[in-house]
Design a protein around this motif. Structure first.
Motif, PDB file in Angstrom:
ATOM      1  N   GLN A  32      12.759  41.629 -11.865  1.00 40.70           N
ATOM      2  CA  GLN A  32      12.078  42.563 -12.760  1.00 40.70           C
ATOM      3  C   GLN A  32      13.116  43.375 -13.651  1.00 40.70           C
ATOM      4  OE1 GLN A  32       9.616  45.021 -10.918  1.00 40.70           O
ATOM      5  NE2 GLN A  32       8.329  45.415 -12.736  1.00 40.70           N
ATOM      6  N   PRO A  33      14.255  43.783 -12.905  1.00 37.63           N
ATOM      7  CA  PRO A  33      15.337  44.377 -13.644  1.00 37.63           C
ATOM      8  C   PRO A  33      15.913  43.719 -14.855  1.00 37.63           C
ATOM      9  CG  PRO A  33      15.593  44.872 -11.432  1.00 37.63           C
ATOM     10  CD  PRO A  33      14.594  43.931 -11.352  1.00 37.63           C
ATOM     11  N   LEU A  34      16.063  42.501 -14.559  1.00 37.60           N
ATOM     12  CA  LEU A  34      16.845  41.614 -15.449  1.00 37.60           C
ATOM     13  C   LEU A  34      15.690  41.395 -16.699  1.00 37.60           C
ATOM     14  CD1 LEU A  34      18.030  38.604 -13.283  1.00 37.60           C
ATOM     15  CD2 LEU A  34      19.367  40.464 -14.489  1.00 37.60           C
ATOM     16  N   VAL A  35      14.365  41.164 -16.184  1.00 37.60           N
ATOM     17  CA  VAL A  35      13.515  41.091 -17.485  1.00 37.60           C
ATOM     18  C   VAL A  35      13.361  42.417 -18.262  1.00 37.60           C
ATOM     19  CG1 VAL A  35      11.120  41.052 -17.887  1.00 37.60           C
ATOM     20  CG2 VAL A  35      12.056  39.599 -16.172  1.00 37.60           C
ATOM     21  N   GLN A  36      13.419  43.544 -17.782  1.00 41.27           N
ATOM     22  CA  GLN A  36      13.521  44.679 -18.628  1.00 41.27           C
ATOM     23  C   GLN A  36      14.597  44.648 -19.097  1.00 41.27           C
ATOM     24  OE1 GLN A  36      13.092  47.571 -15.089  1.00 41.27           O
ATOM     25  NE2 GLN A  36      10.731  47.462 -15.423  1.00 41.27           N
ATOM     26  N   ALA A  37      15.869  44.427 -18.696  1.00 46.59           N
ATOM     27  CA  ALA A  37      17.147  44.538 -19.453  1.00 46.59           C
ATOM     28  C   ALA A  37      17.036  43.472 -20.871  1.00 46.59           C
ATOM     29  CB  ALA A  37      18.423  44.229 -18.518  1.00 46.59           C
ATOM     30  N   TYR A  38      16.376  42.382 -20.541  1.00 46.59           N
ATOM     31  CA  TYR A  38      16.268  41.320 -21.582  1.00 46.59           C
ATOM     32  C   TYR A  38      15.465  41.947 -22.642  1.00 46.59           C
ATOM     33  CZ  TYR A  38      15.318  37.133 -24.248  1.00 46.59           C
ATOM     34  OH  TYR A  38      15.223  36.195 -25.200  1.00 46.59           O
ATOM     35  N   ALA A  39      14.400  42.796 -22.314  1.00 44.14           N
ATOM     36  CA  ALA A  39      13.640  43.198 -23.289  1.00 44.14           C
ATOM     37  C   ALA A  39      14.108  44.174 -23.883  1.00 44.14           C
ATOM     38  CB  ALA A  39      12.291  43.917 -22.651  1.00 44.14           C
ATOM     39  N   THR A  40      14.987  45.322 -23.286  1.00 43.58           N
ATOM     40  CA  THR A  40      15.665  46.175 -24.118  1.00 43.58           C
ATOM     41  C   THR A  40      16.840  45.808 -24.993  1.00 43.58           C
ATOM     42  OG1 THR A  40      15.689  47.589 -21.980  1.00 43.58           O
ATOM     43  CG2 THR A  40      17.533  48.187 -23.634  1.00 43.58           C
ATOM     44  N   ARG A  41      17.232  44.480 -24.842  1.00 44.16           N
ATOM     45  CA  ARG A  41      18.462  43.866 -25.632  1.00 44.16           C
ATOM     46  C   ARG A  41      17.522  43.188 -27.008  1.00 44.16           C
ATOM     47  NH1 ARG A  41      20.922  44.475 -21.249  1.00 44.16           N
ATOM     48  NH2 ARG A  41      23.333  44.118 -21.177  1.00 44.16           N
ATOM     49  N   ARG A  42      16.292  42.835 -26.509  1.00 43.51           N
ATOM     50  CA  ARG A  42      15.806  42.144 -27.731  1.00 43.51           C
ATOM     51  C   ARG A  42      15.229  43.328 -28.570  1.00 43.51           C
ATOM     52  NH1 ARG A  42      16.127  37.307 -29.230  1.00 43.51           N
ATOM     53  NH2 ARG A  42      13.849  36.597 -29.316  1.00 43.51           N
ATOM     54  N   ARG A  43      14.690  44.416 -28.120  1.00 41.78           N
ATOM     55  CA  ARG A  43      14.209  45.556 -28.933  1.00 41.78           C
ATOM     56  C   ARG A  43      15.564  46.119 -29.775  1.00 41.78           C
ATOM     57  NH1 ARG A  43      13.786  50.797 -29.173  1.00 41.78           N
ATOM     58  NH2 ARG A  43      11.721  51.680 -29.920  1.00 41.78           N
ATOM     59  N   ASP A  44      16.590  46.028 -29.196  1.00 44.20           N
ATOM     60  CA  ASP A  44      17.895  46.476 -30.111  1.00 44.20           C
ATOM     61  C   ASP A  44      18.023  45.239 -31.024  1.00 44.20           C
ATOM     62  OD1 ASP A  44      18.068  48.514 -28.137  1.00 44.20           O
ATOM     63  OD2 ASP A  44      19.692  47.568 -26.964  1.00 44.20           O
ATOM     64  N   MET A  45      17.875  44.226 -30.884  1.00 37.47           N
ATOM     65  CA  MET A  45      17.716  43.130 -31.838  1.00 37.47           C
ATOM     66  C   MET A  45      16.902  43.310 -33.105  1.00 37.47           C
ATOM     67  SD  MET A  45      19.452  40.663 -32.949  1.00 37.47           S
ATOM     68  CE  MET A  45      20.301  39.591 -31.834  1.00 37.47           C
ATOM     69  N   VAL A  46      15.625  43.778 -32.832  1.00 42.45           N
ATOM     70  CA  VAL A  46      14.505  44.127 -33.772  1.00 42.45           C
ATOM     71  C   VAL A  46      15.075  45.332 -34.851  1.00 42.45           C
ATOM     72  CG1 VAL A  46      12.462  44.892 -34.336  1.00 42.45           C
ATOM     73  CG2 VAL A  46      12.686  43.434 -32.653  1.00 42.45           C
ATOM     74  N   LEU A  47      15.803  46.292 -34.135  1.00 37.07           N
ATOM     75  CA  LEU A  47      16.092  47.458 -34.795  1.00 37.07           C
ATOM     76  C   LEU A  47      17.470  46.969 -35.437  1.00 37.07           C
ATOM     77  CD1 LEU A  47      16.113  50.155 -32.098  1.00 37.07           C
ATOM     78  CD2 LEU A  47      14.381  49.732 -33.778  1.00 37.07           C
ATOM     79  N   LEU A  48      18.143  46.306 -35.075  1.00 36.04           N
ATOM     80  CA  LEU A  48      19.467  45.821 -35.749  1.00 36.04           C
ATOM     81  C   LEU A  48      19.058  44.970 -37.201  1.00 36.04           C
ATOM     82  CD1 LEU A  48      22.641  45.032 -36.299  1.00 36.04           C
ATOM     83  CD2 LEU A  48      22.350  43.523 -34.436  1.00 36.04           C
ATOM     84  N   LEU A  49      18.056  44.076 -36.877  1.00 37.09           N
ATOM     85  CA  LEU A  49      17.869  43.188 -37.710  1.00 37.09           C
ATOM     86  C   LEU A  49      17.085  43.733 -39.056  1.00 37.09           C
ATOM     87  CD1 LEU A  49      16.497  39.926 -35.942  1.00 37.09           C
ATOM     88  CD2 LEU A  49      18.712  40.192 -36.946  1.00 37.09           C
ATOM     89  N   ASP A  50      16.115  44.984 -38.538  1.00 41.09           N
ATOM     90  CA  ASP A  50      15.621  45.620 -39.508  1.00 41.09           C
ATOM     91  C   ASP A  50      16.392  46.481 -40.395  1.00 41.09           C
ATOM     92  OD1 ASP A  50      13.115  46.929 -40.708  1.00 41.09           O
ATOM     93  OD2 ASP A  50      14.015  48.716 -39.658  1.00 41.09           O
ATOM     94  N   ARG A  51      17.552  46.834 -39.785  1.00 38.08           N
ATOM     95  CA  ARG A  51      18.712  47.541 -40.733  1.00 38.08           C
ATOM     96  C   ARG A  51      19.312  46.666 -41.511  1.00 38.08           C
ATOM     97  NH1 ARG A  51      24.098  48.318 -39.633  1.00 38.08           N
ATOM     98  NH2 ARG A  51      23.769  47.703 -37.339  1.00 38.08           N
TER      99      ARG A  51
END
Length: 358
Positions: free
Chosen positions: A48-67
């Motif tokens: 579960q912590p790994l899944v949450q960490a991965y989701a955080t990185r994927r969310r950061d990716m969305v923000l980066l790609l949008d920028r």
């Protein structure tokens, strides 16, 4: 428990087979009951912590790609690909998440593709439109069966009953009713016989093990513990456990089992059939949960060992995903690397990951 001797008859063979199958089912159920808590604890503690960490990185990716879309990527084809990539990642993150910032980015890049599948009123309105019903009516359907049956399904069921045609109350109908009543009475009488067979064994054990009749303190404590086991077995209609208790306290021996009448063996077999069905239903609950938790990556009859192996594979794969996501986040800070990557990227086919560990 040993099988009865003189097992040549069909009835005794059936009894012996049921004893063997129940003993096997007990072991399978015990394995699940012993293993599942530790398996789920590992899933919550490590996966579960790994899944949450991965989701955080994927969310950061969305923000980066949008920028990068707004500031760096100007070519029309590249921008179109980047929008699809942003929507794809945002959709992955939508399940069970109420993230207004992510939703807003999706809307910007989704265009006519619609809103992301975030749960809530917008999702319900969209699904109501798909099924062609009012949104409030859709919410009131409740279960999946109600949704797919559609509005008015109950009324439709009643139509068959309200056609105005009355069933014939002739001789054939009366014969069927009489036969059904007789069958029900036979079944009730048979069920009473089976209950009495189990109750007789319980009474014999209770008479021999009643702790209040024992003057010695140590023996009283031993009988109290045995009587507790007997009571649990009786409440569960566990005939096999009661027979094993009789053997354990030497109330009966193997010769008594071998000397059982054909009628009594047949009665015992019917009780054991019900006991085996109940055990298999309990095992099926664990097996179904394991199949769902693994996302369908296990065979239809999984084992605790297979589920544990699948969990360790999922943990290892998630660590790899996190490492790869971190590397991509760093690389895509460079607009040139992102553009080169976009040239080779193709939008993936829609995929459903039904793993449900927690």
């Amino acid at each position: 428990m040993s099988s009865t001797r003189n097992a040549g008859s069909r009835v005794r063979k059936q009894f012996n087979t049921l004893v063997t199958r129940i003993e096997s089912a007990r072991l399978r159920l015990a394995a699940w009951q012993e293993s599942m808590p530790s398996i789920m604890s590992l899933a919550e503690r490590e996966l579960q912590p790994l899944v949450q960490a991965y989701a955080t990185r994927r969310r950061d990716m969305v923000l980066l790609l949008d920028r990068m879309y707004r500031d760096e990527i100007k070519a029309k084809r590249e921008r179109a690909k980047l929008s699809k990539l942003i929507c794809s990642i945002a959709s992955e993150l939508a399940d069970g998440r109420d993230d207004p910032e992510l939703k807003a980015i999706f809307r910007v890049h989704g265009g006519d593709d619609g809103d992301p599948p975030f749960e809530g009123a917008e999702f319900m309105d969209m699904m109501a439109n798909v099924f062609g019903v009012d949104a409030e009516e859709f919410r009131g359907m409740g279960s999946a069966e109600g949704i797919f049956a559609g509005p008015g399904s109950e009324a439709g069921d009643d139509d068959d009953e309200n056609t105005g045609e009355q069933p014939s109350a002739g001789r054939g109908t009366r014969r069927k009713a009489a036969a059904a009543l007789a069958r029900s009475q036979r079944q009730a009488a048979e069920a009473a016989k089976l209950r009495n067979a189990v109750r007789d064994i319980f009474r014999k054990l209770a008479s021999a093990l009643h702790p209040d009749r024992e003057p010695d303190a140590a023996e009283r404590a031993r009988k109290t513990a045995l009587m507790q086991r007997v009571t649990v077995a009786y409440k569960a209609d566990d005939l096999l456990a009661l027979l094993e208790m009789q053997l354990e306290i030497r109330q009966i021996d193997q010769s008594d089992l071998n000397g059982l009448s054909q009628e009594r063996v047949s009665q015992y077999s019917k009780v054991l059939e019900g006991q085996l069905r109940e055990l298999e239903q309990q095992i099926a609950i664990f097996e179904d949960a394991a199949f769902m938790q693994s996302g369908g990556m296990l065979p239809a009859r999984p084992t605790p060992q297979a589920l544990s192996r699948r969990l360790h594979v999922d943990i290892a794969e998630m660590r790899g995903k996190i490492k790869a996501a971190a590397a991509e986040l760093e690389a895509f800070q460079d607009a040139g690397l992102l553009k080169a990557w976009l040239k080779a990227w193709r939008a993936p086919a829609q995929r459903y990951d039904d793993a449900f560990w927690f």
